[in-house]
Each structure stands twice: as structure tokens, then as C-alpha cells.
Design a protein around this motif. Sequence first.
Motif, short mmCIF file in Angstrom:
data_model
loop_
_atom_site.label_atom_id
_atom_site.label_comp_id
_atom_site.label_asym_id
_atom_site.label_seq_id
_atom_site.Cartn_x
_atom_site.Cartn_y
_atom_site.Cartn_z
N SER A 47 0.79 -1.06 0.08
CA SER A 47 0.01 -0.10 -0.04
C SER A 47 1.03 1.31 0.01
O SER A 47 2.02 1.24 0.58
CB SER A 47 -0.90 0.13 1.11
OG SER A 47 -0.11 0.32 2.42
N ARG A 58 0.57 5.75 0.22
CA ARG A 58 -0.18 7.03 0.41
C ARG A 58 0.78 8.05 0.88
O ARG A 58 1.74 7.81 1.55
CB ARG A 58 -1.52 7.01 1.09
CG ARG A 58 -1.32 6.60 2.59
CD ARG A 58 -2.40 6.13 3.15
NE ARG A 58 -2.33 5.69 4.58
CZ ARG A 58 -2.50 6.33 5.68
NH1 ARG A 58 -3.14 7.73 5.55
NH2 ARG A 58 -2.21 5.94 6.69
N ALA A 71 4.99 9.82 -3.79
CA ALA A 71 3.91 8.82 -4.02
C ALA A 71 3.21 8.75 -5.40
O ALA A 71 2.44 7.60 -5.68
CB ALA A 71 2.69 9.60 -3.17
N GLU A 72 3.27 9.94 -6.17
CA GLU A 72 2.79 9.66 -7.67
C GLU A 72 3.72 8.63 -8.60
O GLU A 72 3.25 8.10 -9.68
CB GLU A 72 2.60 10.87 -8.39
CG GLU A 72 1.67 11.76 -7.84
CD GLU A 72 2.40 12.86 -7.01
OE1 GLU A 72 3.23 13.74 -7.88
OE2 GLU A 72 2.38 12.73 -5.96
#
Length: 568
Positions: free
Chosen positions: A499, A501, A531-532
Motif C-alpha cells: 500500500s 499514500r 507517491a505519484e
Amino acid sequence: SKKKEKGMNKKWQIYEANVEETNRIAEKYNINKLLASIIINRKIQEKNIEVFLHPTRQNFHDPFLMPDMNIAVERILKAIENKEKTIIYGDYDVDGITSITVLKSFLEDRGLHVDSYIPNRLEEGYGLNKPAIDYIVKEKYTLMITVDTGISGIEEIEYANSLGIETIVTDHHEVGEELPDAIAVVDAKRKDNIYPCRDLAGVGVVFKLIQAISIDLGLPEEKYLKYLDIVCVGTISDIVPLRDENRVIAKLGLMLVNQTKNMGLKSLLISSGYKTIDSGAISFGVAPRINACGRMGHAEKALKLFLSKDINEVNQLTTELNEYNRIRQETEKNIYEEALRLIQKENIEEKNTIVVAGEGWHHGVIGIVASKITELYFKPSILLCYEDDLAKGSGRSIPGFDLHETLMKCTDTIERFGGHSMAIGITVKKEMVKKFSDKVEQIAKESNIEEIVPIIYIDSKIELSEINKQMVESLKELEPFGEGNKMPIFAIKNLKIDSIRALSEGKHLKLTLKENNTIINAIGFNMGNLAEDYRIGDKIDVVGVLEINHFNGIDTLQINLKDIMKSI
């Protein structure tokens, strides 16, 4: 964005493990292999490993090996005997304040009342100055002892001599071409020094002085060891390498800090809110609050706090220190934001060096901002503040680029400067700023500065399955961490993003990483912009520090990230 590209440009340097040597050290000193390999990486000589792991009060060097120590001790004993009018001349930072605290308290315990003088950072600046010596003469002092300063005060000490004041210099700064003509010059950086530890802080040198006096007077060890809490605070705050005797000071001192009888220190620790009192609590909790006093021109308040025996006064002073620190943070934020605006407006970040000048920037704070600018761009930076027809300020460098040496080549554009390879203070004429900054840029370009990349030194490559609470706990044996003994950094390769974020308005990065059936949390401070660039399922290599997060009473392991890249 610029920052992103740079984040990917760090060079990872992993120490090669020597398996036989690691096993031998692990067995001999009864530690796990990971600790053994880190100790080998830190190049700690075998004769010093035992002291590194378990320092005791027996591990202090003989103070009489320091240059001029016996002369200094004899002169001070004479002053005690004759109740001579004595003054300690110090500095306005944590090292200076703790140095005065320790020496004054110790000498007053011996029955000699001593006063102190701290130059005002904003009006007098660092070191000895003639008006201060005039004041000392006028007040009829006959002995001056410098702490954390004095080694470069050649003229001022000459001046004091001519007016009948005798001086003992205790300092830890680099020695120039000549020594000041004082009765004694106690500084382990002297060319003729044989003392085994050259890296003591100013307060470390004071500690050796009071140890020497105690030995000479046949006092119990407790009489000087009881100051180790304060000595440790000054040592950790002054960013000297925490090895050899500094490690003994820091490790034993922190035990004492945890049960300190110094009311001021105790109050500061409580107000800074740290649960665990370790080197981090000193560096980030205590030091900025004491330094804020000096930066704002009120250093005597910090000294008063350390010397106070009155709880009401302690509470009052702690409140004032916190307020100075708040103002310092606000001032710093404003200068930082304004400097960034100027840098971006003139595209200065595209150069090899950043020289930027502004109006009304606060002298006591400009150096911290220079550090932050250097950290942001990984380029040497000099911040100047216009004052009448001058520009005064501070500079910070990057490893591999000697800023002091660079300025030596620009003396025709500079009024005066001082410092060392990584940090300088400087004054330039206003009309010379452009010429000066062009010259610095040219030198940096000629020395191929753009080829310098930040290096992350990695202690060991490990597998996710090897990481457990016991292993992370065992790293505590290497504490206290600091300069010259950084927190161990590990590389873990081929992890799958489970995960990902960004946190707090995109500032930080939060990940969970997976290898087979093992999952671990990772946090990347100020790495939110990555994050991108990554997706769930991507394979990445990470480097970082292993931590135990005690959130809500549940202990979980996490990696505090220093850098990440896609797996090859």
C-alpha cells in the motif's frame, strides 16, 4: 520537479561484510553478528571495542596529558587560595553555556566565587573583544579563564596582558599560526598535543580541567563526575564526534541526565516533552531552547536557568526560553520562505552555489536557514543580510566542497570571514556582493562541484525476514547516536509495495512493504512527492533506519526511509 530528480541521485554505498572478522568479533564481545559488522564498519579499533560497548568512569584519559594542564591547575589553585577576583569568559551557544555552568559551579564548591562574561551575539559577536576586556579591567578582575573560546584571541589576550590581567585559555577550536600569549593554553588541537582525544567539546575540556583540579586536591571522583549530565548536554549539542572520550561522556552523562539534580535542565526536559531521554531529546529538545537565548541576544537567561536553585525562577526562565524558541522558529520560517522566493525568482537554484541577500534578516538565525537551503538543494549556500553598506551572513557547504578554502581565494571581494570547510561567517561590502557571488560560482564550477552526489553509507544489506524486535532492540547498544556514530542504515531489496499514500497534505510518504508473507510499515518524511511515481505491486529497494513504533501501546516495527528506488 527539481526535488524528485535529486531524490533519485543519491549514491548508495554498502559496506562489504567480512564474514570471518564479523563472527570473531561477535563471539569475542558476546554481541550479535549485525552489531559486530556495524562496529567493524565504524572502524572502531579492536582495543577500543570494549570501551565503545561498555564505557565506565575508568575510561577517562589522564587530564594531565593535555597541553598546559598542570600550569592551568596550579594557577587556579593559587586563585582559590588567595580568593582572587576571577571571571570566566564564555560563548553564547549550548557548549559555552554548559562550560560556564560546570566551571563556575565546581570552583564555587571549592570556595572561590567566580563571575562570568558572555558576549552578546548580536552586538559583540563571537569570541574575545577589547571593550569586554576594558570592562573586566574596570571591575578589577585579575584572572580570566576562557571556555569554548579564546584560541584565536591573540590581540585581545595581548591587550589583557598589557592591562595586568592573566588569562588561562581553555578551548577546542582549531589553532591558527600562533598561540595566544596566555599563562596556559589548554586545547587538544594544538600542534604539540599528545592528548589521545582531539575532539572534545569546549565543555569536555572544562571537564578535564575540573578532573585535574580534583585529582590534584585529592577529592573523591564524585566531586567532578556529578557534572557529567551538563557536560553531556554541551557535548551532544556541539555536534562533536561521539567516539572515544566523547562517547564515554555522552553514555555515562545520559544516565545522569535521566535523574538530573539540575533544576533548570530537568525543567527544560519536561517542557520539551520527550518521553525517552536520549541523544535525540538533547539535540532536538534541549539544545534549540538554550541556543534560542543566544540567537535572540539573551544568553545569560540560559546560564541563569542552569545555575538556579529556586523553583519559581526556574519555571519563569523555562517559560521565557520556550518563548525565545518560538520567536526563533517563526523568524527562521520567515527568512526561509523569503530566501526561497528570491532563489526561485532569479533561478539561483540552477547555479552550482547559492548566494542570496535580503533585508532585515535576523543575524542569530541566518545560519540555520543556510543549513536548510543547503539541505534542500544539496548545494553550498551563503545567506547575507544587508546592513547599511555591508552584507553580513553565514554559509554552509556540502561534503566534498571546502567552503573555507573557497573563500580564501575570494579575499579581494570579502571584508572578513572565519569558520571551517563546512560552515562560515562572512562580511562583504554591499557593492561587492555580485562580484563575490560570481567568484564563488566560478570556483565551484572549476572544481567540478556538479559531480558531487550525496552518498548514503549503508551498514548492511538485510532480508525482511531477518528483522525482528530483538534485532532492532539490540541496536540500542550502539547508542548514544550522533555525529561520528550515526544510526545504522540498512538496505532491503526487492520489496513489493502493498500500500502507498501521502500523509499531511502530501508532505510525507506512508507505505507497507511485503516480501513473501512478511509485511513491514515504512515512513518517508518529506518524501510525499514520490507517491505519484510508485504503484501498488511495484518492486522497490529501500534504505533506512529500523525503528520500533510505540503507537497506542502496541509495538510495531517500521522502516524510517532515507531513499527508495525501483528494483532492477
